[in-house]
Enzyme design. Sequence first.
Site, PDB file in Angstrom:
ATOM      1  N   LYS A   1       0.844  -1.204   0.000  1.00  0.00           N
ATOM      2  CA  LYS A   1       0.000   0.000   0.000  1.00  0.00           C
ATOM      3  C   LYS A   1       0.873   1.246   0.000  1.00  0.00           C
ATOM      4  CE  LYS A   1      -3.967  -1.782   2.618  1.00  0.00           C
ATOM      5  NZ  LYS A   1      -5.007  -1.530   1.618  1.00  0.00           N
TER       6      LYS A   1
ATOM      7  N   ARG B   1     -10.593 -11.158   1.587  1.00  0.00           N
ATOM      8  CA  ARG B   1     -11.471 -12.170   0.970  1.00  0.00           C
ATOM      9  C   ARG B   1     -10.832 -13.553   0.999  1.00  0.00           C
ATOM     10  NH1 ARG B   1     -11.803  -8.740  -4.401  1.00  0.00           N
ATOM     11  NH2 ARG B   1     -11.716  -7.149  -2.784  1.00  0.00           N
TER      12      ARG B   1
HETATM   13  N1  BES Z   1      -8.222  -3.610   4.167  1.00  0.00           N
HETATM   14  C1  BES Z   1      -8.331  -3.223   2.821  1.00  0.00           C
HETATM   15  C2  BES Z   1      -9.600  -2.430   2.542  1.00  0.00           C
HETATM   16  C3  BES Z   1      -9.667  -1.035   3.089  1.00  0.00           C
HETATM   17  C4  BES Z   1      -9.010   0.000   2.463  1.00  0.00           C
HETATM   18  C5  BES Z   1     -10.445  -0.769   4.185  1.00  0.00           C
HETATM   19  C6  BES Z   1      -9.113   1.287   2.964  1.00  0.00           C
HETATM   20  C7  BES Z   1     -10.572   0.522   4.672  1.00  0.00           C
HETATM   21  C8  BES Z   1      -9.892   1.548   4.060  1.00  0.00           C
HETATM   22  C9  BES Z   1      -8.361  -4.439   1.897  1.00  0.00           C
HETATM   23  O1  BES Z   1      -7.619  -5.512   2.318  1.00  0.00           O
HETATM   24  C10 BES Z   1      -7.830  -3.997   0.574  1.00  0.00           C
HETATM   25  O2  BES Z   1      -6.717  -3.583   0.528  1.00  0.00           O
HETATM   26  N2  BES Z   1      -8.669  -4.085  -0.450  1.00  0.00           N
HETATM   27  C11 BES Z   1      -8.285  -3.675  -1.760  1.00  0.00           C
HETATM   28  C12 BES Z   1      -8.876  -4.651  -2.742  1.00  0.00           C
HETATM   29  C13 BES Z   1      -8.425  -4.426  -4.174  1.00  0.00           C
HETATM   30  C14 BES Z   1      -6.951  -4.707  -4.300  1.00  0.00           C
HETATM   31  C15 BES Z   1      -9.231  -5.326  -5.059  1.00  0.00           C
HETATM   32  C16 BES Z   1      -8.826  -2.267  -2.007  1.00  0.00           C
HETATM   33  O3  BES Z   1      -9.938  -1.971  -1.597  1.00  0.00           O
HETATM   34  O4  BES Z   1      -8.102  -1.467  -2.586  1.00  0.00           O
HETATM   35 ZN    ZN Z   2      -5.564  -5.351   1.749  1.00  0.00          ZN
END
Ligand code: BES
Ligand code: ZN
Length: 511
Positions: free
Chosen positions: A286, A360
């Site tokens: 990230k 997921r």
């Molecule tokens: N934990 C994150 C989702 C998230 C992001 C929650 C920001 C709250 C605030 C999750 O694991 C994630 O990173 N999801 C990705 C999925 C994508 C790569 C398909 C996302 O939402 O960017």
């Molecule tokens: Zn994530």
Amino acid sequence: MKLTNIAAPLSTTKAQTLVLFATQEGKAVGCDAKNTGINKGLELIHKAHADGRLKAGAKEAVFFRSCDADGFSHVLVVGLGAKEKINEEVLRVGAAVAVKALTKEKVTTAAFCVQSIRRLTKNAVESGRAIAEGVLLGKYKYSELKTKKKDENEPANDYELAEIFLALDDKSASKLFGSGVDIGTILSEATNFARDLGNAPGNYLTPTILADRAQTAAKGLPIKFQALGKKEIEGLKMGCLLGVNAGSEQEPKFIIMEYFGGKKSDDPIIFVGKGLTFDSGGISIKPSAAMEEMKFDMCGGAAVIGAILAVARLKIKVNMVVLVPSTENMPSGAAVKPGDVLVAMNGKTVEVNNTDAEGRLILADALSYACAKYKPAAIVDAATLTGACVVALGNVYAGFFCKDPKFLKKIQSASQLSGERIWQLPLVDEYVEDMKGTYADLSNIGSAKGGGSSQGAAFLSQFVNEGITWAHFDIAGSAWHTGNRYAYNSDKGASGSAVRMFAQLAIDFNE
Ligand code: BES
Ligand code: ZN
Ligand code: ZN
């Protein structure tokens, strides 16, 4: 702080501060002079409203210091807005605004006038519950990691809010109101526990510590607790949970909590929560901005743990199981890489095309476990799953998915009662199509643009057996930093999202 419900006149509390609620019309609510002996307090409201100092809009609090009214040193007036709009949520917000103002004004004891407040909602029980929740949720502060410094000018604790009395001078009404206060207290304590877990930073809340804290909290309650370690998780062939864990130095845990308060013949309702104690994104790392917020990525897990603690304490006649797959998501030489294929517990193969879509993956194994090991009457999961859900709904609503109209009704009624806003999002076959893999059965990211939350839900649906009632809650927006909207939540930090709603869902489940 103590919250005491008493069936006696307000004056007998000997509290330092009288708390009165008022509507924007300038009228006191929950308090009439005849029954309460409050006169000067009502006059204060009248005068302050007439000269414009008090509008009594929602979230407004005006403190009258040293006014010496009706046997109290000070009076706090809290606005509730328009009378016809008063409901449980308005009371919850009002009580939280009150407790925050009392703390700011360094009040030590206060008595809330709630004499006729019970008539403002469906019943006295719900009023009592809403007020207790507002007070106890509003009072919450996460200070576990602050060293206690003694201010030279202020002896520690002397100005702490020590007790709030809820005084209702009518025995039978007070009993009903009091039973609501008891329920609200249990629900708030469970929510505050979930907040504590959420606020704990990643180094203070590893999967092992999460399991330990859940176990400690369940002590003395009729909950069977188990936390499976890496060996047992390997034995169960939870390849997706293990894949996410591969880059972490911390052992994964699979937490299982069972409360069988219902009939033996009743199938259990199963709550699954994402317990990602820190989500760096893994190899698909990230950006650094706000990455520290990813300590909150276990808030789904905290929500379901909080809910079962409340349900057990309330002795609800329901069979309930909580499952929390827990791990960190970290980059390392051993971490899962984009393109790697994992095999889930139910045998389906998954291409990991983005290691940041890890929630997921761990839920896939937990949902498979729920279907394999139990005969679920329904499965509910909660996860901070997608940034897309935050884009769609902000921090106002949690998104949810449910295809069963009967269960949908129960969910909506639980949300209404708990005051936690939810918004239904679509889950149709097109989104499932998006999640097909090129080299494996499934891909963990969608092949089409947009609809990220629905795609996430579609992926999860592949791990719930046909015919099982299931609902998925994406709490990515509602799990933290919501105090700007809801006075009973902290400005910064975990909200304890979904604890009260899930407990309510379990309470209503067999009705
Ligand atoms: N934990 C994150 C989702 C998230 C992001 C929650 C920001 C709250 C605030 C999750 O694991 C994630 O990173 N999801 C990705 C999925 C994508 C790569 C398909 C996302 O939402 O960017
Ligand atoms: Zn994530
Ligand atoms: Zn995540």
